[in-house]
Design a protein around this motif. Structure first.
Motif, PDB file in Angstrom:
ATOM      1  N   LEU A 191       0.822  -1.212   0.000  1.00  0.00           N
ATOM      2  CA  LEU A 191       0.000   0.000   0.000  1.00  0.00           C
ATOM      3  C   LEU A 191       0.856   1.261   0.000  1.00  0.00           C
ATOM      4  CD1 LEU A 191      -2.728  -0.997   2.619  1.00  0.00           C
ATOM      5  CD2 LEU A 191      -2.976  -0.942   0.132  1.00  0.00           C
ATOM      6  N   TYR A 192       1.979   1.194   0.705  1.00  0.00           N
ATOM      7  CA  TYR A 192       2.832   2.382   0.839  1.00  0.00           C
ATOM      8  C   TYR A 192       4.215   1.926   1.284  1.00  0.00           C
ATOM      9  CZ  TYR A 192       4.945   6.564   2.832  1.00  0.00           C
ATOM     10  OH  TYR A 192       5.818   7.562   3.126  1.00  0.00           O
ATOM     11  N   MET A 193       5.244   2.635   0.857  1.00  0.00           N
ATOM     12  CA  MET A 193       6.603   2.451   1.375  1.00  0.00           C
ATOM     13  C   MET A 193       7.299   3.807   1.383  1.00  0.00           C
ATOM     14  SD  MET A 193       8.612   0.601  -1.819  1.00  0.00           S
ATOM     15  CE  MET A 193       7.566  -0.843  -1.759  1.00  0.00           C
ATOM     16  N   ASN A 194       8.065   4.070   2.439  1.00  0.00           N
ATOM     17  CA  ASN A 194       8.768   5.351   2.500  1.00  0.00           C
ATOM     18  C   ASN A 194      10.085   5.274   1.734  1.00  0.00           C
ATOM     19  OD1 ASN A 194      10.373   3.830   4.177  1.00  0.00           O
ATOM     20  ND2 ASN A 194      10.083   5.083   6.007  1.00  0.00           N
ATOM     21  N   ARG A 195      10.769   6.397   1.647  1.00  0.00           N
ATOM     22  CA  ARG A 195      11.991   6.461   0.846  1.00  0.00           C
ATOM     23  C   ARG A 195      13.090   5.567   1.397  1.00  0.00           C
ATOM     24  NH1 ARG A 195      12.701  12.926  -0.613  1.00  0.00           N
ATOM     25  NH2 ARG A 195      10.806  13.117  -1.891  1.00  0.00           N
ATOM     26  N   ALA A 196      13.174   5.503   2.726  1.00  0.00           N
ATOM     27  CA  ALA A 196      14.204   4.650   3.321  1.00  0.00           C
ATOM     28  C   ALA A 196      13.987   3.186   2.961  1.00  0.00           C
ATOM     29  CB  ALA A 196      14.220   4.824   4.847  1.00  0.00           C
ATOM     30  N   PHE A 197      12.721   2.750   2.889  1.00  0.00           N
ATOM     31  CA  PHE A 197      12.431   1.369   2.497  1.00  0.00           C
ATOM     32  C   PHE A 197      12.805   1.139   1.035  1.00  0.00           C
ATOM     33  CE2 PHE A 197       9.941  -2.229   1.168  1.00  0.00           C
ATOM     34  CZ  PHE A 197       9.903  -3.064   2.275  1.00  0.00           C
ATOM     35  N   LYS A 198      12.499   2.115   0.175  1.00  0.00           N
ATOM     36  CA  LYS A 198      12.866   1.968  -1.230  1.00  0.00           C
ATOM     37  C   LYS A 198      14.379   1.895  -1.401  1.00  0.00           C
ATOM     38  CE  LYS A 198       8.818   4.395  -3.108  1.00  0.00           C
ATOM     39  NZ  LYS A 198       8.351   5.582  -3.871  1.00  0.00           N
ATOM     40  N   ARG A 199      15.091   2.717  -0.635  1.00  0.00           N
ATOM     41  CA  ARG A 199      16.545   2.716  -0.744  1.00  0.00           C
ATOM     42  C   ARG A 199      17.141   1.402  -0.246  1.00  0.00           C
ATOM     43  NH1 ARG A 199      17.079   7.090   1.488  1.00  0.00           N
ATOM     44  NH2 ARG A 199      17.444   6.418   3.640  1.00  0.00           N
ATOM     45  N   ALA A 200      16.624   0.898   0.892  1.00  0.00           N
ATOM     46  CA  ALA A 200      17.140  -0.359   1.429  1.00  0.00           C
ATOM     47  C   ALA A 200      16.750  -1.548   0.557  1.00  0.00           C
ATOM     48  CB  ALA A 200      16.620  -0.566   2.849  1.00  0.00           C
ATOM     49  N   GLY A 201      15.567  -1.485  -0.066  1.00  0.00           N
ATOM     50  CA  GLY A 201      15.118  -2.586  -0.901  1.00  0.00           C
ATOM     51  C   GLY A 201      15.518  -2.487  -2.347  1.00  0.00           C
ATOM     52  N   ASN A 202      16.333  -1.471  -2.689  1.00  0.00           N
ATOM     53  CA  ASN A 202      16.820  -1.296  -4.064  1.00  0.00           C
ATOM     54  C   ASN A 202      15.658  -1.108  -5.035  1.00  0.00           C
ATOM     55  OD1 ASN A 202      18.875  -1.028  -5.955  1.00  0.00           O
ATOM     56  ND2 ASN A 202      18.906  -3.208  -6.454  1.00  0.00           N
ATOM     57  N   VAL A 203      14.682  -0.301  -4.606  1.00  0.00           N
ATOM     58  CA  VAL A 203      13.526   0.005  -5.449  1.00  0.00           C
ATOM     59  C   VAL A 203      13.791   1.317  -6.171  1.00  0.00           C
ATOM     60  CG1 VAL A 203      11.052   0.482  -5.481  1.00  0.00           C
ATOM     61  CG2 VAL A 203      11.988  -1.200  -3.878  1.00  0.00           C
ATOM     62  N   GLY A 204      13.728   1.302  -7.483  1.00  0.00           N
ATOM     63  CA  GLY A 204      13.986   2.495  -8.268  1.00  0.00           C
ATOM     64  C   GLY A 204      12.892   3.535  -8.132  1.00  0.00           C
TER      65      GLY A 204
END
Length: 814
Positions: free
Chosen positions: A335-348
């Motif tokens: 539903l939602y992810m913050n920037r830190a999660f995207k950075r840690a999960g290698n999400v572009g």
């Protein structure tokens, strides 16, 4: 990954029967049990006689019971391994599998201080299977480990914090265990680098807390004891009077809240007209540990339609936090992810994966989906799962899964820890430990080789004295001597890699060194390779050994030539690098300072990406068998490191470059200029006097004795330090002591110190296969000369003559 164990240690474990004796141990029966069974047998015989009145039948029945009992006892004695209740030998393969862990280093020691078992992470962190507490840690950590081990033996458990292994900070937990409590289990875990509670306190007291308050989110950090640690302004206004806001830390949060009969939550201070609130708890510690909890409270409106607004508030909260968090619905969709999660999960950027399984490798998709499903169906307690992210290799990361309620579609909260820095430090420590271990091995091998080569070269020199050119054996002896010299050059390369060679540093300018070696380079690289040299302006002087620096340039040039079999261009550049340039480079290894850089580039085929990290390792080569020793680049690495410099390799198709950074030498104010070395007159190889020769290697001692006796000296020999002291005490006159440095029981420096108690001005010449600079720290004796192995007969005679001359000069000036 497999755990390692020491098979020999298994023989120390108990295998014998217990104190109950052989019969009790075999049958697991006490004496009382045996008496009861005997009584029952006699009772059975009596009942049979009473019923039949036949004495022969009763006696036969009794004899049958006795035969059966005797047969069972005989079978137990013949086949003890099948005895019921006998303690089976422990299956240590289960322990080896059990101690495997990617985050915790485990080792087991027995009461004798022997290492029984350890996993691979233990060997990676500590550079091998070293027995605790004697680990390669700092002095404070070593003392803490020793004390914790003693505490564990005494009390059953011990703890040691802040154990430093290079850049890695560890915590040790030691347990006493085993059937006889004669084993210690050592568990080492890495300290967390981010204190989440401290970060949240900082954000709640700052602009982030104000932003949440303006959005209507009441946030507070509560300790494990239920005490308030920090809160934003919205929470304080609702829970406390304004006058009490300056003294809220440490208050009981449960007293600020109340529940009505319907289960609705209110702030206690607001009384009957209070607006119900919905509370979300985010634990900051594992489920099995008590730790602080982050509370996020939202006003509960009349109907469930406003839960979407509450979710929006929570998403605002999550976006401000510095660690990776995401919300997942009951069907397992993001539903939602913050920037830190995207950075840690290698999400572009701009890409939102649909399911959490899209972030992990195929083997981890199933376990992650099962865990999310379990928490979304009602499980409130959080759990941790080790996963591997797509595109980030095999390094696992930790994902925390927590069930949430009251946020509409959101059912699960995911927390992803960015462990890339920790993984990088682990790899760095492993690489440094491996290079250090191999360097120590190379230095030891070089020392032993130097002893052998000293005997070979000395024997060749002595034989050459009895032959003249043209004799049938002269050429063969010369060939042996030539091959021994080639072997000596290999040992020098090993010492260079292990950073144990003797350097003669001078103040140099890099363009001058390149100019000296450029003529040789043109002959080495051949006609098909073009040499291009460029020098920058403003180069600072450097302090290095000119001969070794020339060897570095030659090695890099030869490797570049081999990488261009069809021809190409070899470019050598020098240029200054300022401290500001180093900061812009962002290097993790080079401290900001002024450097003079030397760059060697070629237009060859390049180095593959999987090979590039290994090129400085000893004995690693991509050349065909017989065309390379694998010591060239490792020698370069050792020379540069020993000169306080840095070397980096960069390669891409069509271009490979090695860049060397040497610190600019700054002469201290008022310090005298470094004198230019002048050539000393060659010493005579003949002399007189009495020499005490102490050497533990028989072949080296025999060659040195013959060489010195041939030169005119009277030689008294000893095979070790204690024998040398005995010979010294029985000699009326000793003009010079020639001694090896490293010897068993008593080394050379200890022996010389005892001798100088009687003769303070005794001349001494040390000889060793180790480097002089390395030994100077342990020798710590004034007015001694040093002769490195391997040496020739002529070099030994010259060194002895020089040592005697220097002693005579000191005596005349004294």
């Amino acid at each position: 990954m497999t755990a390692q164990s020491l098979p020999s240690a298994e023989t120390d474990f108990s295998r014998g029967a217990g104190p109950a004796g052989p019969l009790g141990a075999r049958f697991n029966l006490s004496r009382v049990d045996l008496a009861v069974l005997g009584g029952l047998a006699l009772l059975s015989v009596g009942l049979l006689f009473w019923a039949t009145g036949n004495v022969v039948l009763a006696a036969g029945f009794l004899a049958g019971l006795a035969i059966a009992a005797g047969g069972a006892l005989l079978a137990r004695r013949l086949f003890p391994a099948a005895a019921a209740g006998e303690a089976a030998l422990p299956d240590w393969t289960m322990l080896r599998v059990a101690v495997n862990h990617d985050d915790v280093a485990v080792a087991v020691t027995d009461r004798g201080g022997r290492l029984v078992c350890a996993n691979d992470l233990f060997a990676t962190w500590f550079g091998g299977f070293v027995t605790p507490p004697g680990l390669p840690v700092d002095a404070r950590g070593a003392e803490a480990l020793k004390n914790a081990g003693r505490t564990a033996w005494r009390d059953g458990e011990g703890v040691a914090d802040d154990i430093a292994v290079g850049p890695l900070q560890l915590r040790a937990h030691i347990f006493r265990t085993g059937q006889a409590e004669d084993y210690l289990v050592w568990r080492f875990s890495a300290n967390e680098r981010i204190d989440l509670a401290t970060e949240i306190v900082r954000h709640l007291d700052g602009p982030a807390g104000l932003t949440l308050a303006q959005a209507g989110v009441m946030a507070a950090l509560v300790s494990a004891e239920g005490r308030l640690r920090s809160a934003n302004r919205a929470f304080l206004l609702r829970a406390l009077d304004e006058a009490d806001q300056a003294h809220y830390v440490g208050r009981d949060v449960s007293a600020m809240l109340r529940l009505d009969e319907a289960g609705s939550l209110y702030f206690a201070r607001e009384g009957d007209r209070a607006t119900p609130v919905r509370m979300i708890q985010i634990p900051l510690a594992p489920a099995d540990a008590h730790g602080p909890v982050l509370l996020a409270m939202l006003d509960e409106e009349i109907g469930p339609a406003d839960r979407g607004t509450a979710q929006a508030y929570v998403e605002t909260l999550l976006s401000l936090l510095p660690f990776g968090l995401a919300l997942v619905d009951r069907d397992g969709r993001f539903l939602y992810m913050n920037r830190a999660f995207k950075r840690a999960g290698n999400v572009g950027e701009g890409r939102m994966p649909r399911y959490p399984g899209d972030l992990v490798v195929g083997e981890d998709k199933g376990p992650l989906a099962d865990m999310i499903r379990r928490h979304s169906s009602g499980q409130q307690v959080g759990g941790d799962l080790s996963i591997r992210l797509v595109g980030q290799g095999d390094d696992p990361v930790s994902m925390r899964v927590v069930g949430v309620r009251g946020l509409g579609e959101a059912a699960v909260l995911l927390s992803l820890k960015d462990s890339s820095e920790e993984s990088r430090l682990k790899r760095q420590v492993a690489q440094a430990s491996k290079m250090q271990a191999v360097g120590q091995l190379a230095g030891g091998v070089a020392h032993d080789f130097n002893n052998i080569l000293t005997a070979v070269l000395g024997s060749c020199d002595l034989m050459l004295m009895r032959h003249t050119p043209g004799d049938s054996d002269y050429d063969d002896i010369q060939q042996i001597r030539s091959n021994a010299n080639r072997a000596a050059s290999l040992t020098r390369q090993l010492l260079a890699f292990s950073r144990q060679q003797t350097l003669r540093p001078q103040i140099l300018q890099l363009p001058d060194v390149i100019s000296e070696v450029s003529h040789l380079l043109k002959r080495l690289i051949g006609d098909t390779v073009q040499l291009s040299v460029h020098h920058g302006r403003g180069l600072g002087p450097v302090r290095a050994d000119p001969g070794q620096l020339e060897q570095v340039i030659i090695n890099l040039a030869v490797n570049a030539r081999d990488a261009m079999p069809g021809g190409g261009t070899l470019t050598i550049e020098t240029y200054p690098v300022s401290a500001a340039d180093v900061r812009q480079m962002g290097s993790e290894f080079m401290p900001p300072a002024d450097y003079s850089a030397l760059k060697v580039s070629d237009t060859g085929t390049g180095i593959p990406a999987d090979v590039l990290p290994k090129i400085f390792e000893p004995f690693f080569t991509t050349k065909d068998v017989g065309k390379g020793t694998g010591l060239g680049l490792s020698t370069v690495y050792g020379i540069i490191k020993q000169s306080a410099g840095f070397i980096f390799a960069d390669s891409k198709p069509g271009e490979t470059s090695f860049t060397i950074y040497l610190p600019v030498h700054r002469a201290e104010h008022g310090a005298p200029a470094t004198p230019t070395p002048v050539s000393k007159p060659k010493k005579s190889q003949w002399g007189t006097g009495t020499i005490l020769l102490v050497e533990d290697e028989d072949m080296v001692r025999a060659v040195a004795e013959r060489a010195l006796a041939r030169a005119g000296y009277t030689v008294v020999t000893a095979s070790q330090g204690e024998e040398g002291l005995e010979r010294f005490a029985g000699m009326e006159k000793v003009d010079l002591v020639v001694s090896d440095v490293v010897m068993p029981t008593m080394d050379g420096p200890a022996m010389v110190r005892e001798m100088r108690k009687k003769r303070p001005a005794l001349p001494v010449l040390f000889m060793s296969g180790y480097a002089e600079e390395q030994l100077r720290q342990s020798i710590n004796i004034d007015d001694v000369a040093f002769l490195p192995k391997p040496f020739s007969v002529a070099q030994l005679a010259e060194a002895v003559s020089a040592a005697l001359d220097n002693a005579a000069h000191r005596a005349s000036n004294g």
